[in-house]
Motif scaffolding. Sequence first.
Motif, mmCIF file in Angstrom:
data_model
loop_
_atom_site.group_PDB
_atom_site.id
_atom_site.type_symbol
_atom_site.label_atom_id
_atom_site.label_comp_id
_atom_site.label_asym_id
_atom_site.label_seq_id
_atom_site.Cartn_x
_atom_site.Cartn_y
_atom_site.Cartn_z
ATOM 1 N N ASP A 144 1.510 12.058 -2.995
ATOM 2 C CA ASP A 144 0.650 10.866 -2.964
ATOM 3 C C ASP A 144 1.385 9.643 -3.487
ATOM 4 O O ASP A 144 1.243 8.541 -2.941
ATOM 5 C CB ASP A 144 -0.631 11.108 -3.760
ATOM 6 C CG ASP A 144 -1.624 11.986 -3.016
ATOM 7 O OD1 ASP A 144 -1.399 12.281 -1.820
ATOM 8 O OD2 ASP A 144 -2.642 12.382 -3.635
ATOM 9 N N LEU A 145 2.184 9.804 -4.544
ATOM 10 C CA LEU A 145 2.947 8.671 -5.070
ATOM 11 C C LEU A 145 3.998 8.205 -4.059
ATOM 12 O O LEU A 145 4.240 6.999 -3.910
ATOM 13 C CB LEU A 145 3.609 9.035 -6.397
ATOM 14 C CG LEU A 145 2.661 9.329 -7.560
ATOM 15 C CD1 LEU A 145 3.457 9.749 -8.794
ATOM 16 C CD2 LEU A 145 1.749 8.149 -7.867
ATOM 17 N N GLU A 146 4.614 9.154 -3.359
ATOM 18 C CA GLU A 146 5.594 8.790 -2.329
ATOM 19 C C GLU A 146 4.928 8.020 -1.192
ATOM 20 O O GLU A 146 5.521 7.102 -0.621
ATOM 21 C CB GLU A 146 6.322 10.027 -1.819
ATOM 22 C CG GLU A 146 7.305 10.571 -2.838
ATOM 23 C CD GLU A 146 7.993 11.851 -2.419
ATOM 24 O OE1 GLU A 146 7.523 12.532 -1.477
ATOM 25 O OE2 GLU A 146 9.001 12.191 -3.067
ATOM 26 N N LYS A 147 3.709 8.377 -0.872
ATOM 27 C CA LYS A 147 2.970 7.634 0.159
ATOM 28 C C LYS A 147 2.723 6.199 -0.307
ATOM 29 O O LYS A 147 2.931 5.252 0.455
ATOM 30 C CB LYS A 147 1.645 8.332 0.455
ATOM 31 C CG LYS A 147 0.796 7.616 1.485
ATOM 32 C CD LYS A 147 -0.499 8.369 1.728
ATOM 33 C CE LYS A 147 -1.438 7.568 2.600
ATOM 34 N NZ LYS A 147 -2.753 8.211 2.722
ATOM 35 N N HIS A 148 2.315 6.027 -1.558
ATOM 36 C CA HIS A 148 2.103 4.671 -2.087
ATOM 37 C C HIS A 148 3.411 3.878 -2.080
ATOM 38 O O HIS A 148 3.427 2.699 -1.718
ATOM 39 C CB HIS A 148 1.545 4.717 -3.510
ATOM 40 C CG HIS A 148 0.106 5.108 -3.598
ATOM 41 N ND1 HIS A 148 -0.910 4.385 -3.008
ATOM 42 C CD2 HIS A 148 -0.498 6.148 -4.225
ATOM 43 C CE1 HIS A 148 -2.073 4.965 -3.264
ATOM 44 N NE2 HIS A 148 -1.845 6.040 -3.994
ATOM 45 N N ARG A 149 4.505 4.528 -2.475
ATOM 46 C CA ARG A 149 5.797 3.827 -2.495
ATOM 47 C C ARG A 149 6.189 3.392 -1.083
ATOM 48 O O ARG A 149 6.674 2.284 -0.874
ATOM 49 C CB ARG A 149 6.881 4.717 -3.094
ATOM 50 C CG ARG A 149 8.195 3.959 -3.246
ATOM 51 C CD ARG A 149 9.199 4.761 -4.064
ATOM 52 N NE ARG A 149 10.381 3.978 -4.307
ATOM 53 C CZ ARG A 149 11.448 3.955 -3.522
ATOM 54 N NH1 ARG A 149 11.476 4.690 -2.420
ATOM 55 N NH2 ARG A 149 12.494 3.214 -3.818
ATOM 56 N N TRP A 150 5.978 4.263 -0.118
ATOM 57 C CA TRP A 150 6.284 3.927 1.276
ATOM 58 C C TRP A 150 5.474 2.707 1.707
ATOM 59 O O TRP A 150 5.983 1.799 2.372
ATOM 60 C CB TRP A 150 5.986 5.138 2.160
ATOM 61 C CG TRP A 150 5.825 4.825 3.614
ATOM 62 C CD1 TRP A 150 6.773 4.337 4.461
ATOM 63 C CD2 TRP A 150 4.626 4.968 4.380
ATOM 64 N NE1 TRP A 150 6.235 4.178 5.731
ATOM 65 C CE2 TRP A 150 4.918 4.560 5.701
ATOM 66 C CE3 TRP A 150 3.348 5.413 4.097
ATOM 67 C CZ2 TRP A 150 3.976 4.566 6.717
ATOM 68 C CZ3 TRP A 150 2.416 5.443 5.105
ATOM 69 C CH2 TRP A 150 2.733 5.016 6.394
ATOM 70 N N MET A 151 4.203 2.661 1.331
ATOM 71 C CA MET A 151 3.358 1.530 1.720
ATOM 72 C C MET A 151 3.823 0.229 1.080
ATOM 73 O O MET A 151 3.803 -0.823 1.723
ATOM 74 C CB MET A 151 1.897 1.820 1.393
ATOM 75 C CG MET A 151 1.314 2.887 2.278
ATOM 76 S SD MET A 151 -0.421 3.145 1.908
ATOM 77 C CE MET A 151 -0.864 4.248 3.230
ATOM 78 N N PHE A 152 4.254 0.285 -0.179
ATOM 79 C CA PHE A 152 4.799 -0.923 -0.807
ATOM 80 C C PHE A 152 6.132 -1.293 -0.178
ATOM 81 O O PHE A 152 6.421 -2.470 0.021
ATOM 82 C CB PHE A 152 4.926 -0.751 -2.326
ATOM 83 C CG PHE A 152 3.648 -1.007 -3.055
ATOM 84 C CD1 PHE A 152 3.172 -2.297 -3.233
ATOM 85 C CD2 PHE A 152 2.893 0.042 -3.539
ATOM 86 C CE1 PHE A 152 1.977 -2.548 -3.891
ATOM 87 C CE2 PHE A 152 1.691 -0.187 -4.202
ATOM 88 C CZ PHE A 152 1.239 -1.488 -4.377
ATOM 89 N N ALA A 153 6.944 -0.297 0.142
ATOM 90 C CA ALA A 153 8.226 -0.566 0.787
ATOM 91 C C ALA A 153 8.013 -1.236 2.138
ATOM 92 O O ALA A 153 8.787 -2.114 2.540
ATOM 93 C CB ALA A 153 9.028 0.723 0.958
#
Length: 162
Positions: A144-153
């Motif tokens: 889930d954190l990786e998904k959030h990071r991808w969205m910010f990226a």
Amino acid sequence: MSVVKSPISDEGDRRAVAEALQGALVDLVDLSLVAKQVHWNVVGPRFRSVHFQLDEVVETAREYADTVAERAAALGISPDGRAETVAKTSGVDTVKETWIRDSDAVRTLESALGKVITRMRDRIESTDKPDQVTQDIIIGLTADLEKHRWMFAAEDAEGLGA
């Protein structure tokens, strides 16, 4: 004193799981605080979208913090989410106490998430043998954190190497 007898009998394994859960807890508590601080202070043309993205990170971090703390308690490990403990042991950088441009807010969260994800991946490895239930929780929260990071990226073209 432990309220619950831990199902993890080996002391070294128990220590590894306790460290993983405690570290995850403080990183998640601090991540939620940093995201909320940025949320309150973000300004710029992308204010609305970044503002809502930040709330999503806060929600995820708070939910998983509770899950991680309850897992620790279920194993007879006392979770410590006190402000003093979080301040001393978190891997998340602090943020300025002023207005934050939307582009800086995106980079700040992308960086914070990256640091937490790196630490979570170490915890995935350290819990593989001693407690795969804990490992599973950490794997789910890392995804889930990786998904959030991808969205910010995706908000920051440079974050995706574009």
